[in-house]
Design a protein around this motif. Structure first.
Motif: not given
Length: 454
Positions: A323-326, A336-340
């Motif tokens: 999930f984190a990469d896809a 503003s931040r990535q949802f892992t």
């Protein structure tokens, strides 16, 4: 016999060690903690398998000597016990395995499947090694005691009196005003507490004596106070859902007798306490429900991206553990931040393994609730109370998981698995020599009523 008899106490001890270790190891989120957890489960599973292999060799020698003494105690129902989750869990593993093989990162996918199988192994080991009333009581006592220990330590840490610096996490300083104990996130500590509190409350309805009732009530007040101080909105909502489920069962199930109305009133008071005793920061947390990227507003935006991710990969998903990469390809602008993590376990699992997993998850929940509601008609107060507490804890976590990722936290996923095993296991033997036995607690003094056995 199901396995060599003397292996069961060792396996049970390993399971108890696991339930103590994972909350203390920052909820088991670090890779080293996951490795330790998997190694403990692997040893326990190896003992169980070796016992089944040794049975045909040792049975002809040992059975005539020890069966008349041991079997009524550890295996009163006899034979292999099939749980109502055998098929849906097998389907979930198959879907996850196929998704992993066809994902862009099959190695990560297979590691995620291995961790999922670890929880399934814990489920089956718990079902097959918790056989007597004393063992079930020991499990409840361990979890209630562990919850109390974490709450007391959490309060000391919250007030700046932490004597153990390894539980001060410099990378999560933003949570300093919220109680988190040994967990990395107060929201996940709240998830743990809501399950422990529900199981402890259910145990109150098993006919315990006055002294133990006062102790359990004190523990519940401690759990509630700690849960309030976590300032976890999801934890409050989850526990509220679990308590309302418990009230509904108590008011509709005649088996609970004298506990019905008094318990319903008590649960109503607990709900009011959860609302009225909240501190000013807690009220502010409610009023800012939609503020911030980690709150509901940010999550609703992120979920739009998750739904787009599911629409693009409807059959097999992107693969377990990816999930984190896809999600970097689908995350909506403005965050503003990535949802892992999806901050919704249901959407997360579906995004990684495909839409068929939604049907399997529904299958699992239906099987658990159907089994639990059937079990709550059992004559034993211990069976009814522990099943009710476990189901209420499952309800609390099922609701909380709609807005968080507690089921990706090993300590919480492990406890959730054990609660499922309590609901789906056969009813424990009620022997006269068992501590706290009452003649009215079971249909027979030696033979329980098993569910779904062959």
């Amino acid at each position: 016999m199901e396995m060599f008899k003397f292996d069961r106490p060792v396996i049970r001890a390993l399971l108890f060690v696991l339930l103590v270790f994972t909350p203390l190891a920052r909820a088991g989120v670090k890779p080293w903690a996951v490795t330790v957890m998997e190694m403990i489960v692997l040893v326990a599973a190896a003992l169980w398998v070796s016992g089944r292999i040794l049975d045909p060799i040792l049975n002809p020698i040992m059975d005539p000597i020890i069966d008349p003494i041991i079997d009524p105690i550890i295996d009163p129902a006899g034979g292999r016990f099939k749980t109502p989750l055998d098929r849906p869990l097998a389907a979930a593993v198959a879907l996850a395995f196929i998704s992993a093989l066809f994902s862009e990162n099959p190695i990560a996918g297979l590691w995620a499947v291995a961790e999922f199988i670890t929880y399934i192994a814990v489920f089956h080991l718990t079902v097959h090694t918790l056989r007597t009333r004393a063992q079930v009581k020991a499990l409840v006592g361990l979890l209630a005691g562990m919850g109390a220990l974490l709450c007391v330590f959490g309060l000391f840490k919250h007030w700046g009196m932490n004597p153990f610096p390894w539980w001060d996490y410099a990378d999560i300083g933003r949570y300093n005003v919220r109680l988190s104990a040994t967990f990395g996130s107060p929201d996940h500590f709240a998830g743990y507490l809501e399950m422990v509190a529900a199981l402890t409350l259910g145990y109150l309805f098993t006919g315990v004596g006055m002294e133990r009732r006062m102790l359990l009530t004190s523990l519940l007040v401690l759990f509630l106070a700690a849960l309030i101080l976590t300032l976890s909105r999801g934890g409050w909502i989850g526990l509220g859902a679990g308590l309302f489920f418990m009230m509904g069962v108590l008011l509709t199930q005649e088996r609970f007798g004298k506990y019905r109305w008094s318990a319903a009133v008590g649960l109503g008071v607990l709900v009011l306490m959860l609302i009225l005793l909240s501190s000013t920061p807690a009220v502010e947390r409610v009023l800012t429900l939609r503020d911030g990227e980690a709150a509901l507003g940010g999550r609703l935006t992120a979920w739009q991206g998750v739904l787009a991710m599911i629409a693009q990969n409807p059959l097999l998903g992107t693969g377990p553990g990816t999930f984190a990469d896809a999600f970097t390809q689908y995350q909506p602008p403005g965050l503003s931040r990535q949802f892992t993590m999806a901050h919704n376990d249901y959407l997360h699992f579906i995004a990684e393994t495909g839409l068929p997993m939604a049907l399997v998850m529904a299958w699992i929940l239906v099987a658990v609730y159907r089994t639990g509601l059937e079990k709550m008609r059992h004559p034993s107060r211990l069976v009814r109370g522990t099943t009710l507490g476990a189901l209420a804890g499952i309800t609390a976590m099922a609701v909380h998981s709609a807005g968080d990722f507690n089921l990706h936290i090993p300590a919480n996923a492990l406890l959730f698995t054990v609660l499922g095993a309590v609901v789906c296991s056969r009813t424990p033997s009620a022997l006269p020599e068992s501590p706290g036995f009452r003649s009215g607690d079971s249909v027979s003094s030696s033979t329980p009523i098993p569910l779904n056995r062959t």
